[in-house]
Design an enzyme around this catalytic site. Sequence first.
Site, PDB file in Angstrom:
ATOM      1  CD  GLU A 128      -2.918   1.083   2.341  1.00  0.00           C
ATOM      2  OE1 GLU A 128      -3.581   0.025   2.407  1.00  0.00           O
ATOM      3  OE2 GLU A 128      -3.090   2.046   3.108  1.00  0.00           O
ATOM      4  CE1 TYR A 161     -10.741   9.372  -4.340  1.00  0.00           C
ATOM      5  CE2 TYR A 161     -11.770   9.967  -2.255  1.00  0.00           C
ATOM      6  CZ  TYR A 161     -11.697  10.073  -3.639  1.00  0.00           C
ATOM      7  OH  TYR A 161     -12.597  10.857  -4.300  1.00  0.00           O
ATOM      8  CG  ASP A 216     -11.062   7.610   9.666  1.00  0.00           C
ATOM      9  OD1 ASP A 216     -11.818   6.761  10.163  1.00  0.00           O
ATOM     10  OD2 ASP A 216      -9.845   7.444   9.502  1.00  0.00           O
ATOM     11  CD  GLN A 250      -6.371   0.247  10.638  1.00  0.00           C
ATOM     12  OE1 GLN A 250      -5.336   0.344   9.969  1.00  0.00           O
ATOM     13  NE2 GLN A 250      -7.324   1.148  10.642  1.00  0.00           N
ATOM     14  CG  HIS A 299     -14.554   0.887  12.638  1.00  0.00           C
ATOM     15  ND1 HIS A 299     -15.397   1.887  13.051  1.00  0.00           N
ATOM     16  CD2 HIS A 299     -13.693   1.451  11.749  1.00  0.00           C
ATOM     17  CE1 HIS A 299     -15.072   3.016  12.414  1.00  0.00           C
ATOM     18  NE2 HIS A 299     -14.046   2.772  11.621  1.00  0.00           N
ATOM     19  CG  HIS A 316      -7.288   2.765  -0.961  1.00  0.00           C
ATOM     20  ND1 HIS A 316      -6.860   2.732   0.349  1.00  0.00           N
ATOM     21  CD2 HIS A 316      -6.615   1.759  -1.582  1.00  0.00           C
ATOM     22  CE1 HIS A 316      -5.981   1.754   0.501  1.00  0.00           C
ATOM     23  NE2 HIS A 316      -5.802   1.149  -0.658  1.00  0.00           N
TER      24      HIS A 316
HETATM   25  P1  FAD Z   1     -17.703   0.817   7.303  1.00  0.00           P
HETATM   26  O1  FAD Z   1     -17.492  -0.542   6.745  1.00  0.00           O
HETATM   27  O2  FAD Z   1     -18.776   1.637   6.739  1.00  0.00           O
HETATM   28  O3  FAD Z   1     -17.724   0.740   8.853  1.00  0.00           O
HETATM   29  C1  FAD Z   1     -17.688   1.912   9.674  1.00  0.00           C
HETATM   30  C2  FAD Z   1     -18.402   1.641  10.993  1.00  0.00           C
HETATM   31  O4  FAD Z   1     -19.805   1.485  10.761  1.00  0.00           O
HETATM   32  C3  FAD Z   1     -17.962   0.356  11.689  1.00  0.00           C
HETATM   33  O5  FAD Z   1     -17.987   0.591  13.069  1.00  0.00           O
HETATM   34  C4  FAD Z   1     -19.023  -0.668  11.293  1.00  0.00           C
HETATM   35  O6  FAD Z   1     -19.180  -1.684  12.267  1.00  0.00           O
HETATM   36  C5  FAD Z   1     -20.262   0.227  11.222  1.00  0.00           C
HETATM   37  N1  FAD Z   1     -21.239  -0.251  10.220  1.00  0.00           N
HETATM   38  C6  FAD Z   1     -20.983  -0.683   8.961  1.00  0.00           C
HETATM   39  N2  FAD Z   1     -22.112  -1.010   8.322  1.00  0.00           N
HETATM   40  C7  FAD Z   1     -23.132  -0.786   9.201  1.00  0.00           C
HETATM   41  C8  FAD Z   1     -24.550  -0.923   9.140  1.00  0.00           C
HETATM   42  N3  FAD Z   1     -25.166  -1.360   8.018  1.00  0.00           N
HETATM   43  N4  FAD Z   1     -25.280  -0.593  10.245  1.00  0.00           N
HETATM   44  C9  FAD Z   1     -24.678  -0.143  11.371  1.00  0.00           C
HETATM   45  N5  FAD Z   1     -23.346   0.016  11.489  1.00  0.00           N
HETATM   46  C10 FAD Z   1     -22.584  -0.295  10.419  1.00  0.00           C
HETATM   47  N6  FAD Z   1      -9.378   6.037   4.879  1.00  0.00           N
HETATM   48  C11 FAD Z   1      -9.251   7.007   3.920  1.00  0.00           C
HETATM   49  O7  FAD Z   1      -9.744   8.131   4.113  1.00  0.00           O
HETATM   50  N7  FAD Z   1      -8.563   6.763   2.755  1.00  0.00           N
HETATM   51  C12 FAD Z   1      -8.001   5.543   2.488  1.00  0.00           C
HETATM   52  O8  FAD Z   1      -7.402   5.341   1.430  1.00  0.00           O
HETATM   53  C13 FAD Z   1      -8.119   4.510   3.478  1.00  0.00           C
HETATM   54  N8  FAD Z   1      -7.585   3.275   3.262  1.00  0.00           N
HETATM   55  C14 FAD Z   1      -7.782   2.269   4.196  1.00  0.00           C
HETATM   56  C15 FAD Z   1      -7.267   0.987   3.929  1.00  0.00           C
HETATM   57  C16 FAD Z   1      -7.456  -0.055   4.834  1.00  0.00           C
HETATM   58  C17 FAD Z   1      -6.922  -1.425   4.526  1.00  0.00           C
HETATM   59  C18 FAD Z   1      -8.165   0.186   6.056  1.00  0.00           C
HETATM   60  C19 FAD Z   1      -8.354  -0.916   7.062  1.00  0.00           C
HETATM   61  C20 FAD Z   1      -8.657   1.461   6.339  1.00  0.00           C
HETATM   62  C21 FAD Z   1      -8.492   2.514   5.406  1.00  0.00           C
HETATM   63  N9  FAD Z   1      -8.992   3.806   5.633  1.00  0.00           N
HETATM   64  C22 FAD Z   1      -8.841   4.802   4.680  1.00  0.00           C
HETATM   65  C23 FAD Z   1      -9.649   4.131   6.912  1.00  0.00           C
HETATM   66  C24 FAD Z   1     -11.184   3.932   6.855  1.00  0.00           C
HETATM   67  O9  FAD Z   1     -11.760   4.878   5.977  1.00  0.00           O
HETATM   68  C25 FAD Z   1     -11.725   4.121   8.278  1.00  0.00           C
HETATM   69  O10 FAD Z   1     -11.309   3.066   9.098  1.00  0.00           O
HETATM   70  C26 FAD Z   1     -13.223   4.359   8.406  1.00  0.00           C
HETATM   71  O11 FAD Z   1     -13.490   4.836   9.731  1.00  0.00           O
HETATM   72  C27 FAD Z   1     -14.108   3.131   8.208  1.00  0.00           C
HETATM   73  O12 FAD Z   1     -14.149   2.763   6.886  1.00  0.00           O
HETATM   74  P2  FAD Z   1     -14.895   1.380   6.467  1.00  0.00           P
HETATM   75  O13 FAD Z   1     -14.910   1.346   4.998  1.00  0.00           O
HETATM   76  O14 FAD Z   1     -14.323   0.223   7.187  1.00  0.00           O
HETATM   77  O15 FAD Z   1     -16.349   1.712   7.039  1.00  0.00           O
END
Ligand code: FAD
Length: 289
Positions: free
Chosen positions: A17, A49, A110, A178, A151, A78
Amino acid sequence: MKVSELFGKGRTVMSFEIFPPKKTGSIESVYSTIDELAELRPDYISVTYGAGGNVANTSTRDIAAHIKNECGIEAMAHITCVNNSRDEVLTVMDGFKDAGIENILALRGDKSPDRPPKTDFKYASELITFIRQHEKYNNIGISGACYPEGHTEAEDLAEDILNLRKKVDAGAEELITQLFFDNRFFYDLREKAKIAGINVPISAGIMPVTSKSQIERMVTMCGASLPQKFVRMVTKYENKPEALIDGGIAYAADQITDLLANGVEGIHIYTMNNPYVAKKLVSIIEKLL
Ligand code: FAD
């Protein structure tokens, strides 16, 4: 080629990455980093991203296109939805598609106190559902993020895994974790995900740490716990920067060796755009993959 097709071929998938340059940095400096990383022949390289999710920020696309088209390595761009509307997501996705990029990591992103989120998407699973509704993106592979320690916003790991299942049901074909420093969290996630009916490959996100400030930043950002063995290593070498780099690489190599012995399907190395560290780490693990 979809990244999910790289799995199940009798060897562990190794990916890197990288992140685009900060606003003031030149994109060329990242290209030379990529060219060095490309020599290590990872199975794919993913490009983060910008947290702001600004459509005008095209560097993720340009860098991923360079990886795919100039280096001949599979690229993953991303994309986040917290600050993008549906139309903005389509603009970004069309840009990826036109640049020949065949894989995305679909994320929520985030939430920032300085920037109220847009309202079209609440979760990454909604972003994936939306993308999958568009036939023109059928050839694009979709990966999602997952969290060995849960998370930070989830009540507990069990709740987070139920939400993770929604992401996979929506169409995520691979998951990337993560970063974590204690493999037991990864094994726990893998087992619970299996029980929850999640059957896509899970790649373990490993970060070779190279400085004390980096560790502090990471722990604040993602809440990863630090095992005693790791803390002792950092404490011993915190005032010897070169030794700390070697210690960080050795720790990551040790984690990866254990993961490989336990059948991990993918290793995703957070390179922090540091080819020196990636090269040293890969030289230790490449024969084990
Ligand atoms: P989600 O999958 O939407 O989850 C977020 C929260 O909502 C979790 O607590 C989950 O349990 C909860 N949730 C999910 N679906 C539901 C539902 N239907 N009902 C109720 N609760 C729900 N950030 C960036 O800005 N740019 C990047 O390029 C980037 N790359 C990353 C790469 C990796 C490998 C990882 C692990 C993280 C990365 N992040 C990046 C960080 C990421 O954007 C944050 O961790 C963010 O807070 C959560 O993203 P997610 O896609 O996991 O969210």
